[in-house]
Every structure is written in structure tokens, then in C-alpha cells.
Design a protein around this motif. Structure first.
Motif, PDB file in Angstrom:
ATOM      1  N   TRP A 121     -35.213  -6.271 -10.979  1.00  0.00           N
ATOM      2  CA  TRP A 121     -35.510  -7.595 -11.500  1.00  0.00           C
ATOM      3  C   TRP A 121     -34.433  -8.576 -11.064  1.00  0.00           C
ATOM      4  CZ3 TRP A 121     -36.114  -5.575 -17.139  1.00  0.00           C
ATOM      5  CH2 TRP A 121     -37.471  -5.307 -17.399  1.00  0.00           C
ATOM      6  N   ILE A 122     -34.844  -9.766 -10.724  1.00  0.00           N
ATOM      7  CA  ILE A 122     -33.902 -10.858 -10.503  1.00  0.00           C
ATOM      8  C   ILE A 122     -34.114 -11.834 -11.656  1.00  0.00           C
ATOM      9  CG2 ILE A 122     -33.195 -12.736  -8.960  1.00  0.00           C
ATOM     10  CD1 ILE A 122     -32.793  -9.864  -7.792  1.00  0.00           C
ATOM     11  N   PRO A 163     -15.877 -15.251 -17.605  1.00  0.00           N
ATOM     12  CA  PRO A 163     -16.261 -15.977 -16.401  1.00  0.00           C
ATOM     13  C   PRO A 163     -17.600 -15.453 -15.866  1.00  0.00           C
ATOM     14  CG  PRO A 163     -14.461 -14.447 -15.918  1.00  0.00           C
ATOM     15  CD  PRO A 163     -14.780 -14.302 -17.376  1.00  0.00           C
ATOM     16  N   ILE A 190     -28.283 -10.021  -4.839  1.00  0.00           N
ATOM     17  CA  ILE A 190     -28.062 -11.277  -5.571  1.00  0.00           C
ATOM     18  C   ILE A 190     -26.622 -11.337  -6.061  1.00  0.00           C
ATOM     19  CG2 ILE A 190     -28.559 -12.375  -7.811  1.00  0.00           C
ATOM     20  CD1 ILE A 190     -30.724 -13.128  -6.106  1.00  0.00           C
TER      21      ILE A 190
HETATM   22  C1  LIG Z   1     -10.826 -12.391 -15.988  1.00  0.00           C
HETATM   23  C2  LIG Z   1     -12.149 -11.743 -16.306  1.00  0.00           C
HETATM   24  C3  LIG Z   1     -12.474 -11.456 -17.620  1.00  0.00           C
HETATM   25  C4  LIG Z   1     -13.701 -10.863 -17.939  1.00  0.00           C
HETATM   26  N1  LIG Z   1     -13.986 -10.613 -19.245  1.00  0.00           N
HETATM   27  C5  LIG Z   1     -15.168 -10.084 -19.578  1.00  0.00           C
HETATM   28  C6  LIG Z   1     -15.510  -9.830 -20.957  1.00  0.00           C
HETATM   29  O1  LIG Z   1     -14.767 -10.136 -21.862  1.00  0.00           O
HETATM   30  N2  LIG Z   1     -16.720  -9.290 -21.215  1.00  0.00           N
HETATM   31  C7  LIG Z   1     -17.599  -8.960 -20.233  1.00  0.00           C
HETATM   32  O2  LIG Z   1     -18.690  -8.476 -20.545  1.00  0.00           O
HETATM   33  N3  LIG Z   1     -17.306  -9.167 -18.926  1.00  0.00           N
HETATM   34  C8  LIG Z   1     -16.128  -9.715 -18.583  1.00  0.00           C
HETATM   35  N4  LIG Z   1     -15.823  -9.937 -17.260  1.00  0.00           N
HETATM   36  C9  LIG Z   1     -16.773  -9.498 -16.216  1.00  0.00           C
HETATM   37  C10 LIG Z   1     -17.743 -10.592 -15.737  1.00  0.00           C
HETATM   38  O3  LIG Z   1     -17.206 -11.862 -15.974  1.00  0.00           O
HETATM   39  C11 LIG Z   1     -19.110 -10.510 -16.407  1.00  0.00           C
HETATM   40  O4  LIG Z   1     -19.694  -9.245 -16.190  1.00  0.00           O
HETATM   41  C12 LIG Z   1     -20.056 -11.608 -15.895  1.00  0.00           C
HETATM   42  O5  LIG Z   1     -21.151 -11.676 -16.742  1.00  0.00           O
HETATM   43  C13 LIG Z   1     -20.513 -11.383 -14.456  1.00  0.00           C
HETATM   44  O6  LIG Z   1     -21.185 -12.557 -14.009  1.00  0.00           O
HETATM   45  P1  LIG Z   1     -21.239 -12.953 -12.460  1.00  0.00           P
HETATM   46  O7  LIG Z   1     -22.093 -14.131 -12.300  1.00  0.00           O
HETATM   47  O8  LIG Z   1     -19.857 -13.088 -11.926  1.00  0.00           O
HETATM   48  O9  LIG Z   1     -21.930 -11.660 -11.861  1.00  0.00           O
HETATM   49  P2  LIG Z   1     -21.668 -11.000 -10.434  1.00  0.00           P
HETATM   50  O10 LIG Z   1     -20.324 -10.349 -10.459  1.00  0.00           O
HETATM   51  O11 LIG Z   1     -21.942 -11.970  -9.365  1.00  0.00           O
HETATM   52  O12 LIG Z   1     -22.791  -9.886 -10.439  1.00  0.00           O
HETATM   53  C14 LIG Z   1     -22.730  -8.796 -11.335  1.00  0.00           C
HETATM   54  C15 LIG Z   1     -23.996  -7.966 -11.147  1.00  0.00           C
HETATM   55  O13 LIG Z   1     -25.118  -8.724 -11.607  1.00  0.00           O
HETATM   56  C16 LIG Z   1     -26.072  -8.900 -10.559  1.00  0.00           C
HETATM   57  N5  LIG Z   1     -26.640 -10.237 -10.720  1.00  0.00           N
HETATM   58  C17 LIG Z   1     -25.980 -11.420 -10.787  1.00  0.00           C
HETATM   59  N6  LIG Z   1     -26.845 -12.417 -11.020  1.00  0.00           N
HETATM   60  C18 LIG Z   1     -28.072 -11.852 -11.103  1.00  0.00           C
HETATM   61  C19 LIG Z   1     -29.381 -12.362 -11.342  1.00  0.00           C
HETATM   62  N7  LIG Z   1     -29.607 -13.659 -11.531  1.00  0.00           N
HETATM   63  N8  LIG Z   1     -30.424 -11.480 -11.372  1.00  0.00           N
HETATM   64  C20 LIG Z   1     -30.214 -10.162 -11.176  1.00  0.00           C
HETATM   65  N9  LIG Z   1     -29.004  -9.621 -10.914  1.00  0.00           N
HETATM   66  C21 LIG Z   1     -27.950 -10.461 -10.898  1.00  0.00           C
HETATM   67  C22 LIG Z   1     -25.304  -8.699  -9.279  1.00  0.00           C
HETATM   68  O14 LIG Z   1     -26.165  -8.268  -8.252  1.00  0.00           O
HETATM   69  C23 LIG Z   1     -24.288  -7.641  -9.695  1.00  0.00           C
HETATM   70  O15 LIG Z   1     -24.872  -6.364  -9.659  1.00  0.00           O
HETATM   71  C24 LIG Z   1     -14.609 -10.525 -16.904  1.00  0.00           C
HETATM   72  C25 LIG Z   1     -14.274 -10.825 -15.578  1.00  0.00           C
HETATM   73  C26 LIG Z   1     -13.071 -11.428 -15.272  1.00  0.00           C
HETATM   74  C27 LIG Z   1     -12.753 -11.758 -13.840  1.00  0.00           C
END
Ligand SMILES: Cc1cc2nc3c(=O)[nH]c(=O)nc-3n(C[C@H](O)[C@H](O)[C@H](O)COP(=O)(O)OP(=O)(O)OC[C@H]3O[C@@H](n4cnc5c(N)ncnc54)[C@H](O)[C@@H]3O)c2cc1C
Length: 330
Positions: A188-189, A132, A67
Motif C-alpha cells: 500500500w502507498i 521528524p 516511496i
Molecule cells: C531524531 C529522530 C527522532 C525520532 N524519534 C522517533 C520517535 O520518537 N518515535 C518514532 O516512532 N519514530 C521516531 N523517529 C523515526 C522516524 O522519524 C519516524 O519513523 C517517521 O515517521 C518516519 O517518517 P519519514 O517520512 O521520514 O519516513 P521514511 O524514513 O521516508 O520512510 C519510512 C518507511 O515508510 C515508507 N513510506 C514513507 N512514506 C510512505 C507512504 N506515503 N506510503 C507508503 N510507504 C511510505 C518508506 O518506504 C519506508 O519504508 C525518529 C527519527 C529521528 C531522525
């Protein structure tokens, strides 16, 4: 490992009409690092039913799947992913507010939720304005910033799992900890989540959000391709400080570079490869260990085959298992 013929899988998924099905889709198009080889099949279901149907369909045939939210916390292998990658961005987008309760699909952007709450005069999601990614990714990571995190607002999550199907779990069952949750240990999803906020002062909420965004812009390489913090903070220490103290700012391998603004960020300054980011991570980990005897643990999640050619199922996505980061200086 027997190789899987994905051509008939893509054809059958198309016939289910759940949403777009793309062959060999470069995941560099779907990650904030702009890095990643192709997903053998990339599926974008357009409804929650479509997401669940595809998961059941793949599970029943023992086909590996993965996912993806917005790809802002992942490093995808240059070799790509021998799996069906399911995007949550189109199918899990519903969002509603009732009183102080927000219910949202896990494909909803965290920044959108933060703005929605602000417009409704609800406090609690201000921290999310600078993170993000989707709600789903934030649940998996217990994303947080500015002294708060998802654990403070989530009441329950509707999940799908391969054994029990769709059901609801409480926040306690999700076992949120610093950048961790049970989602990382169990298949879990997350489909949607219920968050409970507090009535707040509209202007104060907005000012707080502005302050957080400004802070972010001045301390992090916003706008350059990256995936946020590379390593978790080894509490009570800060990974960024340790990395800065060993003089790693500006270290570069290929097009992967340690940010000069924030040492715990690696940016893609051109056409960086996942292997170059990993190489840099290994070097940082080793030097920090030699100087401070602290083992840095990756926060960014690895997607792709491990060195043993393991399939990209949920349980072997850890750096430690997949790409030899178990020892700090191996
Ligand atoms: C510029 C920048 C700043 C950031 N700052 C922060 C910060 O301040 N704090 C912080 O915590 N993080 C930060 N992050 C990291 C990131 O943004 C977070 O971890 C965010 O929550 C990831 O979401 P995503 O949708 O991009 O997940 P993805 O990168 O797409 O996935 C992350 C993981 O979650 C799993 N996943 C995604 N969706 C689901 C779902 N629905 N069910 C089950 N599994 C799932 C994926 O398989 C993967 O293992 C930052 C990233 C960037 C690029």
C-alpha cells in the motif's frame, strides 16, 4: 537478475511532466543519516495525481519503485537503489481541518500537523511534535512517543495499491501495532489520512508540546545525523537500556558511533557508510544476545539490494531478508 536500463525510463517519466526527474540522485541528500548511494531515478511528483500516475505507470511496466518520505527512518545501501524512488514531499501536501477532524496528505510533516492541531485547539497530536518525518512514514511505522502513537488518532487512510488502485481503508485494516502496520507487509502507498482529535485547552496543549521537545533535547542526540531508535524495544524491556548495559555507548566503526546520550541511537559523526552502521548494529545485536538472550529487531528500515542482489521492491526491504541479520551472531 537482469539489469534494467533506467535511461529510457527516466526519459519517458520526464515526458509525462509529473515533476522533477533526477538521474543517479544521491540518497544521502534525502536521509536524516546523510547516508545512501544513488537512486537510479528520483522522481518528485508535484500533485497527488502525479504520484498515482507514476505508480500506475511503473507498475504496468514492472519497474521497481520505492516511496520515500523524509528519510528519517531508513538506512540506504551505499550501493544505492536500483529503482525509481518517488518522493511524497511535494505532491502530497494538502491539509485541512473541519471540526475535530484533520485530513492531510501523507507528505505533510508530522511536526507541522502537530502545530496545526495546537493552533486549532485540538488535542491528540502533541506527541508528534518531537517526531521528524512525514505523515506517510508515521503511518507505516505507527510512529509514537511519550505514551501515544498514530493508532490513537487515525480514523482512515486513502491508499493506492497495485491491485485495487486508490481506495480507503479503516484504521483497523491498517493493523497498527507497536512500530508496525500492515503497510510494512503489503504494497500500500498512503496518499492521505483522516485523523480525529479532541477539543482541548490551547495553553495546556502548547505546554505539553514544549515539555516533550525539552525532554527530547536532553535525552537524544538532536542535531546529529541519525535515524532515531535503531532497534525496537523488546517489550517490556528497553533496547537503549540493554545496549547501555553491555557498554556499547561510544562504540565506533568508521564514522558510525553509538550515541553517548542515548545508546539506541547510532549517529553519523562524519562520512559514515551504511555498511559501517550495519556492522555496528550486528555487533550490538550479538553482544546483547550473548549477555541477555534477547534478539533486538531493527526499527530502522533497510533500503537497497539484498546480499542476493534482489531488487528493491517492497517485500525485500527487511534487514532480516536483505543483509543477514536473521541470526543475532552470524
Ligand atoms: C531524531 C529522530 C527522532 C525520532 N524519534 C522517533 C520517535 O520518537 N518515535 C518514532 O516512532 N519514530 C521516531 N523517529 C523515526 C522516524 O522519524 C519516524 O519513523 C517517521 O515517521 C518516519 O517518517 P519519514 O517520512 O521520514 O519516513 P521514511 O524514513 O521516508 O520512510 C519510512 C518507511 O515508510 C515508507 N513510506 C514513507 N512514506 C510512505 C507512504 N506515503 N506510503 C507508503 N510507504 C511510505 C518508506 O518506504 C519506508 O519504508 C525518529 C527519527 C529521528 C531522525
Amino acid at each position: 537478475m537482469t539489469s534494467i536500463d533506467f535511461a529510457p525510463i527516466a526519459r519517458d517519466l520526464r515526458s509525462l511532466k509529473l515533476g522533477a526527474v533526477l538521474d543517479e540522485e544521491p540518497l544521502s541528500r534525502h536521509t536524516s543519516y546523510r547516508i545512501g548511494g544513488p537512486a537510479r531515478v528520483y522522481l518528485e511528483p508535484t500533485t497527488e495525481d502525479g504520484v498515482v500516475t507514476s505508480l500506475e505507470w511503473l507498475k504496468n511496466r514492472d519497474i521497481p519503485y520505492f516511496i520515500l518520505g523524509q528519510g528519517t527512518n531508513v538506512l540506504v545501501s551505499d550501493r544505492g537503489v536500483q529503482a525509481v524512488v518517488i518522493s511524497t514531499s511535494r505532491g502530497l501536501k494538502d491539509c485541512s481541518i473541519s471540526g475535530t477532524t484533520v485530513e492531510a496528505g501523507s507528505g505533510v510533516l508530522l511536526t507541522k500537523l502537530s502545530h496545526l492541531a495546537e493552533r486549532s485547539g485540538l488535542a491528540g497530536l502533541e506527541f508528534a511534535i518531537s517526531i521528524p518525518g512525514t505523515l506517510g512514514g508515521a503511518l507505516v511505522m505507527n510512529a509514537g512517543a511519550h505514551g501515544s502513537a498514530m493508532v490513537k488518532v487515525v480514523k482512515s487512510v486513502r491508499v493506492w495499491d497495485p491491485v485495487a488502485g486508490v481506495h480507503q481503508i479503516s484504521a483497523d485494516e491498517a493493523e497498527f501495532e507497536y512500530r508496525q502496520s500492515r503497510f510494512q507487509r503489503y504494497p500500500w502507498i498512503a496518499l492521505s489520512a483522516e485523523m480525529v482529535l479532541a477539543l482541548g485547552d490551547h495553553d495546556h496543549i502548547r505546554q505539553t508540546m514544549r515539555h516533550f521537545m525539552a525532554q527530547r533535547k536532553s535525552t537524544q542526540p538532536v542535531g546529529e545525523p541519525n535515524a532515531g531508535s535503531v532497534f525496537k524495544n523488546p517489550t517490556p524491556l528497553y533496547a537503549g537500556q540493554l545496549i547501555e548495559r553491555v557498554g556499547a555507548k561510544g562504540w565506533r566503526i568508521g564514522d558510525a558511533e553509538v550515541s553517548s546520550l542515548h545508546a539506541n541511537f547510532i549517529t553519523n559523526v562524519g562520512q559514515a557508510k551504511a555498511s559501517e552502521v550495519l556492522h555496528l548494529m550486528r555487533r550490538i545485536r550479538c553482544v546483547v544476545y550473548q549477555r541477555y538472550h534477547v534478539i533486538l529487531r531493527p526499527e530502522v528500515r533497510w533500503i537497497g539490494p539484498g546480499e542476493g542482489g534482489a531488487r528493491a521492491t517492497w517485500e525485500n526491504l527487511w534487514f532480516e531478508e536483505g543483509v543477514g541479520l536473521r541470526e543475532p551472531c552470524e
